[in-house]
Design a protein around this motif. Structure first.
Motif, mmCIF file in Angstrom:
data_model
loop_
_atom_site.group_PDB
_atom_site.id
_atom_site.type_symbol
_atom_site.label_atom_id
_atom_site.label_comp_id
_atom_site.label_asym_id
_atom_site.label_seq_id
_atom_site.Cartn_x
_atom_site.Cartn_y
_atom_site.Cartn_z
ATOM 1 N N LEU A 74 0.531 0.375 -12.747
ATOM 2 C CA LEU A 74 0.323 1.734 -12.254
ATOM 3 C C LEU A 74 1.606 2.568 -12.298
ATOM 4 O O LEU A 74 1.548 3.783 -12.451
ATOM 5 C CB LEU A 74 -0.209 1.690 -10.816
ATOM 6 C CG LEU A 74 -1.626 1.143 -10.640
ATOM 7 C CD1 LEU A 74 -1.967 1.022 -9.162
ATOM 8 C CD2 LEU A 74 -2.643 2.039 -11.337
ATOM 9 N N SER A 75 2.752 1.918 -12.163
ATOM 10 C CA SER A 75 4.025 2.643 -12.139
ATOM 11 C C SER A 75 4.734 2.666 -13.482
ATOM 12 O O SER A 75 5.846 3.202 -13.587
ATOM 13 C CB SER A 75 4.951 2.018 -11.087
ATOM 14 O OG SER A 75 5.309 0.689 -11.450
ATOM 15 N N THR B 132 0.808 -1.222 0.000
ATOM 16 C CA THR B 132 0.000 0.000 0.000
ATOM 17 C C THR B 132 0.842 1.273 0.000
ATOM 18 O O THR B 132 0.558 2.205 -0.769
ATOM 19 C CB THR B 132 -0.976 -0.006 1.188
ATOM 20 O OG1 THR B 132 -1.735 -1.215 1.171
ATOM 21 C CG2 THR B 132 -1.917 1.179 1.119
ATOM 22 N N HIS C 23 -0.812 -8.335 -6.767
ATOM 23 C CA HIS C 23 -0.282 -7.073 -6.250
ATOM 24 C C HIS C 23 0.827 -6.545 -7.163
ATOM 25 O O HIS C 23 0.840 -5.359 -7.529
ATOM 26 C CB HIS C 23 0.284 -7.283 -4.844
ATOM 27 C CG HIS C 23 -0.737 -7.337 -3.760
ATOM 28 N ND1 HIS C 23 -1.461 -6.238 -3.362
ATOM 29 C CD2 HIS C 23 -1.141 -8.354 -2.968
ATOM 30 C CE1 HIS C 23 -2.270 -6.579 -2.367
ATOM 31 N NE2 HIS C 23 -2.106 -7.864 -2.123
ATOM 32 N N ARG D 249 2.896 7.152 -6.214
ATOM 33 C CA ARG D 249 2.052 7.683 -7.291
ATOM 34 C C ARG D 249 2.572 9.015 -7.826
ATOM 35 O O ARG D 249 2.251 9.404 -8.955
ATOM 36 C CB ARG D 249 0.611 7.852 -6.791
ATOM 37 C CG ARG D 249 0.388 9.019 -5.860
ATOM 38 C CD ARG D 249 -0.937 8.935 -5.136
ATOM 39 N NE ARG D 249 -1.254 10.139 -4.389
ATOM 40 C CZ ARG D 249 -0.706 10.475 -3.222
ATOM 41 N NH1 ARG D 249 0.215 9.696 -2.680
ATOM 42 N NH2 ARG D 249 -1.062 11.583 -2.617
ATOM 43 N N ALA E 196 2.059 2.128 -3.469
ATOM 44 C CA ALA E 196 1.025 2.683 -4.334
ATOM 45 C C ALA E 196 0.715 4.126 -3.953
ATOM 46 O O ALA E 196 0.489 4.983 -4.822
ATOM 47 C CB ALA E 196 -0.239 1.828 -4.245
ATOM 48 N N LEU F 17 0.705 -3.065 -9.420
ATOM 49 C CA LEU F 17 1.633 -1.967 -9.178
ATOM 50 C C LEU F 17 2.563 -1.733 -10.369
ATOM 51 O O LEU F 17 2.957 -0.599 -10.652
ATOM 52 C CB LEU F 17 2.455 -2.239 -7.920
ATOM 53 C CG LEU F 17 1.882 -1.687 -6.618
ATOM 54 C CD1 LEU F 17 2.661 -2.203 -5.423
ATOM 55 C CD2 LEU F 17 1.900 -0.169 -6.635
#
Length: 347
Positions: free
Chosen positions: A84-85, A45, A77, A52, A48, A81
């Motif tokens: 998202l990255s 968490t 997970h 961000r 993330a 991630l």
């Protein structure tokens, strides 16, 4: 050698300055930030949340406790991630210890090497997405057909297509067999006490793993991400104060981390030649005499475990760590000024 910012896991309350530290690391040329977990905050968490706003640093877990999630859950997970990255995820994992695994997660600790191998194999199957994920191993059978099964388990492959099939997997490992297996099946290694003084002890174990048939990496492209405290001090008095401040942490790992007869960190110190000292420190620590335990830690051990000194001494010591094969130094730093100063010094 690259620099990593080790954010660790939360203590009694969430940290108040990690967003600023992450921003400074991202802007100052650090290669990665890392988060950890024990039995409070989780490792995914914060990556993330704080990651961000980053654009440059890799986002790594150091480490995720494998017994806390099924292998496919860990893969989900990491897959999420990584998307998202934009492909910056580094998945660091470890088996933890029996007190946590059995006391916190309610899972059996036995066969840690075999469990690790299965976890890595399943995660790689998920990320490859070449077909439905199955596993015949005894620890994480897929589909599950054991006690309590209703017999309807179906082999699945991830709905979401992974951004990368080769998300780096780094493993925390301490003992000879675990280190050798890490060199065989992983992309990198997260040692807890890998130092210029102890590096020679690990080389045969690593070589054994690299020499195994089907080994994933060679020494040339294998990552070693070593953790240490780095502190720049103005003079000898400040250096001694910094060394003394680190002794309680060494005593904790040597004497108070894990069960008396199953303290894997203590075993590392014993292999490093501190068997008698480790026994004394553990006895003091477990009987509540923590200050006495810390006072037993010699300065030379702290100077081997960490990088403390003037700017010139720090540069010299960092070079010594690089010569041992360390590819990333994971540093726990307290202020943005420290992050930027160290980045500038070691650029």
């Amino acid at each position: 050698m690259k620099l990593g910012l080790q954010l660790g896991y939360w203590q009694a309350q969430p940290p108040t300055n990690h967003a600023e530290l992450v921003k400074a690391a991202d802007e100052s040329g650090f290669d990665a930030i890392f988060t950890a977990e024990a039995w409070g905050s989780d490792a995914f968490t914060p990556l993330a949340w704080w990651g961000r706003e980053t654009r440059n640093v890799r986002l790594g877990t150091s480490i995720v406790q494998m017994s806390g999630r099924t292998p496919t859950s860990i893969a989900m997970h990491a897959l999420t991630l990584d998307h998202l990255s934009g492909g910056r995820m580094v998945l660091g994992m470890g088996v933890s210890g029996p007190q946590v695994v059995e006391g916190w997660y309610g899972q059996p600790f036995s066969k840690p090497l075999a469990r690790t191998r299965e976890v890595v194999e399943i995660i790689r199957k998920v990320l490859a997405r070449e077909g439905a994920v199955t596993n015949d191993g005894p620890h994480y059978p897929l589909p599950y057909r054991g006690e309590g099964s209703v017999g309807l388990g179906k082999p699945l492959k991830p709905i979401t297509h992974p951004l990368r099939a080769d998300i780096p997997i780094w493993l925390g490992a301490e003992g000879p067999k675990n280190v050798a297996q890490t060199a065989e099946i992983a992309d990198g290694w997260i040692p807890i006490f890998y130092t210029p003084g102890s590096a020679g002890m690990y080389q045969p174990w690593l070589d054994e793993g690299f020499a195994r048939p089907g080994a994933r990496r060679t020494r040339a492209d294998f990552e070693i991400a070593a953790t240490c405290h780095l502190e720049i001090v103005p003079d000898a008095a400040a250096k001694q104060a910094a060394i003394d401040a680190m002794k309680p942490f060494a005593a904790l790992y040597m004497g108070g981390m894990g069960a008396k007869d199953a303290n894997f960190h203590k075993q590392v110190f014993e292999r490093m030649g501190y068997e008698q000292l480790a026994g004394t420190v553990q006895e003091l620590y477990l009987t509540g005499r923590k200050d006495e335990a810390a006072a037993m830690i010699p300065d030379a051990l702290i100077e081997d475990l960490h990088i403390i000194g003037t700017e010139g001494e720090v540069k010299e010591k960092v070079a010594q760590w690089a010569e041992t094969g360390v590819t990333t130094l994971m540093l726990s730093l307290r202020t943005t000024d420290e992050v930027r100063r160290i980045a500038d010094l070691l650029a």
